[in-house]
Design a protein around this motif. Sequence first.
Motif, PDB file in Angstrom:
ATOM      1  N   PHE A  86       0.829  -1.205   0.000  1.00 49.22           N
ATOM      2  CA  PHE A  86       0.000   0.000   0.000  1.00 49.22           C
ATOM      3  C   PHE A  86       0.866   1.258   0.000  1.00 49.22           C
ATOM      4  O   PHE A  86       0.545   2.254  -0.663  1.00 49.22           O
ATOM      5  N   THR A  87       1.982   1.221   0.723  1.00 53.48           N
ATOM      6  CA  THR A  87       2.905   2.364   0.744  1.00 53.48           C
ATOM      7  C   THR A  87       3.425   2.660  -0.656  1.00 53.48           C
ATOM      8  O   THR A  87       3.477   3.808  -1.093  1.00 53.48           O
ATOM      9  N   GLU A  88       3.802   1.598  -1.379  1.00 53.68           N
ATOM     10  CA  GLU A  88       4.307   1.801  -2.735  1.00 53.68           C
ATOM     11  C   GLU A  88       3.202   2.278  -3.673  1.00 53.68           C
ATOM     12  O   GLU A  88       3.425   3.139  -4.534  1.00 53.68           O
ATOM     13  N   LEU A  89       2.002   1.745  -3.511  1.00 56.20           N
ATOM     14  CA  LEU A  89       0.877   2.180  -4.338  1.00 56.20           C
ATOM     15  C   LEU A  89       0.644   3.681  -4.194  1.00 56.20           C
ATOM     16  O   LEU A  89       0.478   4.397  -5.189  1.00 56.20           O
ATOM     17  N   ILE A  90       0.648   4.167  -2.970  1.00 48.77           N
ATOM     18  CA  ILE A  90       0.407   5.593  -2.726  1.00 48.77           C
ATOM     19  C   ILE A  90       1.573   6.432  -3.246  1.00 48.77           C
ATOM     20  O   ILE A  90       1.375   7.474  -3.871  1.00 48.77           O
ATOM     21  N   ALA A  91       2.799   5.975  -3.015  1.00 44.86           N
ATOM     22  CA  ALA A  91       3.976   6.730  -3.455  1.00 44.86           C
ATOM     23  C   ALA A  91       4.025   6.849  -4.974  1.00 44.86           C
ATOM     24  O   ALA A  91       4.522   7.839  -5.516  1.00 44.86           O
ATOM     25  N   ARG A  92       3.507   5.847  -5.682  1.00 44.91           N
ATOM     26  CA  ARG A  92       3.574   5.844  -7.149  1.00 44.91           C
ATOM     27  C   ARG A  92       2.226   6.166  -7.796  1.00 44.91           C
ATOM     28  O   ARG A  92       1.989   5.855  -8.960  1.00 44.91           O
ATOM     29  N   ALA A  93       1.364   6.841  -7.045  1.00 45.15           N
ATOM     30  CA  ALA A  93       0.022   7.132  -7.547  1.00 45.15           C
ATOM     31  C   ALA A  93       0.036   7.936  -8.843  1.00 45.15           C
ATOM     32  O   ALA A  93      -0.844   7.782  -9.695  1.00 45.15           O
ATOM     33  N   SER A  94       1.040   8.767  -9.017  1.00 40.19           N
ATOM     34  CA  SER A  94       1.118   9.587 -10.234  1.00 40.19           C
ATOM     35  C   SER A  94       1.332   8.743 -11.485  1.00 40.19           C
ATOM     36  O   SER A  94       1.119   9.216 -12.604  1.00 40.19           O
ATOM     37  N   GLU A  95       1.745   7.477 -11.326  1.00 45.41           N
ATOM     38  CA  GLU A  95       1.952   6.590 -12.477  1.00 45.41           C
ATOM     39  C   GLU A  95       0.673   5.857 -12.893  1.00 45.41           C
ATOM     40  O   GLU A  95       0.637   5.207 -13.942  1.00 45.41           O
ATOM     41  N   LEU A  96      -0.358   5.941 -12.075  1.00 49.27           N
ATOM     42  CA  LEU A  96      -1.604   5.240 -12.372  1.00 49.27           C
ATOM     43  C   LEU A  96      -2.340   5.905 -13.539  1.00 49.27           C
ATOM     44  O   LEU A  96      -2.360   7.121 -13.665  1.00 49.27           O
ATOM     45  N   ARG A  97      -2.952   5.078 -14.382  1.00 50.09           N
ATOM     46  CA  ARG A  97      -3.807   5.608 -15.449  1.00 50.09           C
ATOM     47  C   ARG A  97      -5.122   6.067 -14.845  1.00 50.09           C
ATOM     48  O   ARG A  97      -5.639   5.449 -13.904  1.00 50.09           O
ATOM     49  N   HIS A  98      -5.668   7.138 -15.404  1.00 53.73           N
ATOM     50  CA  HIS A  98      -7.010   7.532 -15.014  1.00 53.73           C
ATOM     51  C   HIS A  98      -8.018   6.714 -15.821  1.00 53.73           C
ATOM     52  O   HIS A  98      -7.848   6.524 -17.031  1.00 53.73           O
ATOM     53  N   ALA A  99      -9.043   6.249 -15.147  1.00 54.69           N
ATOM     54  CA  ALA A  99     -10.086   5.479 -15.835  1.00 54.69           C
ATOM     55  C   ALA A  99     -10.793   6.377 -16.839  1.00 54.69           C
ATOM     56  O   ALA A  99     -11.111   7.528 -16.542  1.00 54.69           O
ATOM     57  N   ALA A 100     -11.004   5.862 -18.029  1.00 56.41           N
ATOM     58  CA  ALA A 100     -11.662   6.637 -19.084  1.00 56.41           C
ATOM     59  C   ALA A 100     -13.000   6.003 -19.412  1.00 56.41           C
ATOM     60  O   ALA A 100     -13.153   4.775 -19.378  1.00 56.41           O
ATOM     61  N   ALA A 101     -13.960   6.849 -19.735  1.00 59.71           N
ATOM     62  CA  ALA A 101     -15.271   6.334 -20.145  1.00 59.71           C
ATOM     63  C   ALA A 101     -15.120   5.613 -21.477  1.00 59.71           C
ATOM     64  O   ALA A 101     -14.300   5.994 -22.318  1.00 59.71           O
ATOM     65  N   PRO A 102     -15.882   4.548 -21.700  1.00 56.02           N
ATOM     66  CA  PRO A 102     -15.793   3.851 -22.984  1.00 56.02           C
ATOM     67  C   PRO A 102     -16.242   4.757 -24.120  1.00 56.02           C
ATOM     68  O   PRO A 102     -17.035   5.676 -23.924  1.00 56.02           O
ATOM     69  N   ARG A 103     -15.702   4.501 -25.288  1.00 55.69           N
ATOM     70  CA  ARG A 103     -16.124   5.272 -26.458  1.00 55.69           C
ATOM     71  C   ARG A 103     -17.627   5.093 -26.657  1.00 55.69           C
ATOM     72  O   ARG A 103     -18.183   4.050 -26.334  1.00 55.69           O
ATOM     73  N   PRO A 104     -18.321   6.124 -27.194  1.00 58.97           N
ATOM     74  CA  PRO A 104     -19.775   6.031 -27.353  1.00 58.97           C
ATOM     75  C   PRO A 104     -20.185   4.819 -28.184  1.00 58.97           C
ATOM     76  O   PRO A 104     -19.531   4.470 -29.172  1.00 58.97           O
ATOM     77  N   TYR A 105     -21.278   4.177 -27.759  1.00 50.62           N
ATOM     78  CA  TYR A 105     -21.829   3.059 -28.506  1.00 50.62           C
ATOM     79  C   TYR A 105     -22.802   3.570 -29.569  1.00 50.62           C
ATOM     80  O   TYR A 105     -23.118   4.750 -29.631  1.00 50.62           O
TER      81      TYR A 105
END
Length: 375
Positions: A86-105
């Motif tokens: 968890f410590t590493e997850l928080i420290a490297r949070a800036s490397e996480l992708r932001h979830a994107a909405a799916p392209r319109p159907y």
Amino acid sequence: MSLDLSNYELLWPVSLFMSEGERVLRSTGSWQDRATWLMAEALAGTTAVADFEDLPNHTAPASDPWAATTTGWGTKQALMDQRDWFTELIARASELRHAAAPRPYWPQRRDYWLSHDGSTARDARRDFARIIGEFTDNGYLAEAFGEECVDDHTELRDPSEMIDRRLGIPHLWPLAPETWDEDTFYGLIEVFHDLVSRPRMRRFHSYSGCGWHHSEFHNGPARVLYRWKINQLLRDAGIEYELAAEGEDLGRLVAVTDDARSALMHQALTDSAPDITIRVRHAVALFRGRDTTVESKRSAIVTLAGILEERRALLKDKLGKDEGALFEIANRYDLRHRKADQRGDYDEAFLDWIFWWYLGTVELTNRLIASRTAG
């Protein structure tokens, strides 16, 4: 062993996720419960929580260097425990992708191209109601409205009455976006900014299917998250307002400005001395409010001009005789003294220009004062 972040997607602003995560790591007692709840909220899906729960609570003992790992038996490698992970997850949070909405159907693409009846505004209202539904499900309104429990028969507060007291409009809860006019929609956006509060703990009450109960509320992170989500909604809908993140009009809808002017406003609000900050906040609120008028813009300029008048000696020292040009416009035009011989036949855009000029000069004098003090 380094943490693989490729399967995780962030639903929150990075800075908020990091600050709440760091607070979890500083907490005592049931820190794992707080960490699990934070990840359930801030990360898409359940993968991160499942990975976290698969780990031991403590690192493998040093007396067992051949402990089993993900690479198999006989590998001399210490297991990562939950705190390390968890410590590493928080420290490297800036490397996480932001979830994107799916392209319109297909149906959504058809509506996009064929609809010309103002449906974007109606979609924004529906999306707002959906966001409030998510906040409600996650306990963000439990502090304001209360929370049902099969073991507690205390009468809950009426959300509709609470909103009515703030907006003066009855029967707005449960939310019915199809009934709102523009003023009601924007009013609700501002009201819920003041009502949300993030629960940092939750517990599951299994008796009679009661469900989750939330506690340890704090409105600070809730409002940061709320502004982030709502401002994103407004941008996507092409609505040129946003919730102010600082200043006298914090949490109120204000006109959108470009990044450079937003940065200037932030600097002027944060770098001024306390007595000056109060006046700058007032000027900014007068100028950028959704209901701003020509008169309020004039008042904003007059407020800034007063600050610069007090710093005239500093400006004269740095600019020489040219400092007079700063005040000539305020004195000769229909802004400050409002005399009969002053000019008043100018476009409102002139007020915008002079406001930003004066605000920039206030920020400049802040830096001059800071450098002189440092020297």
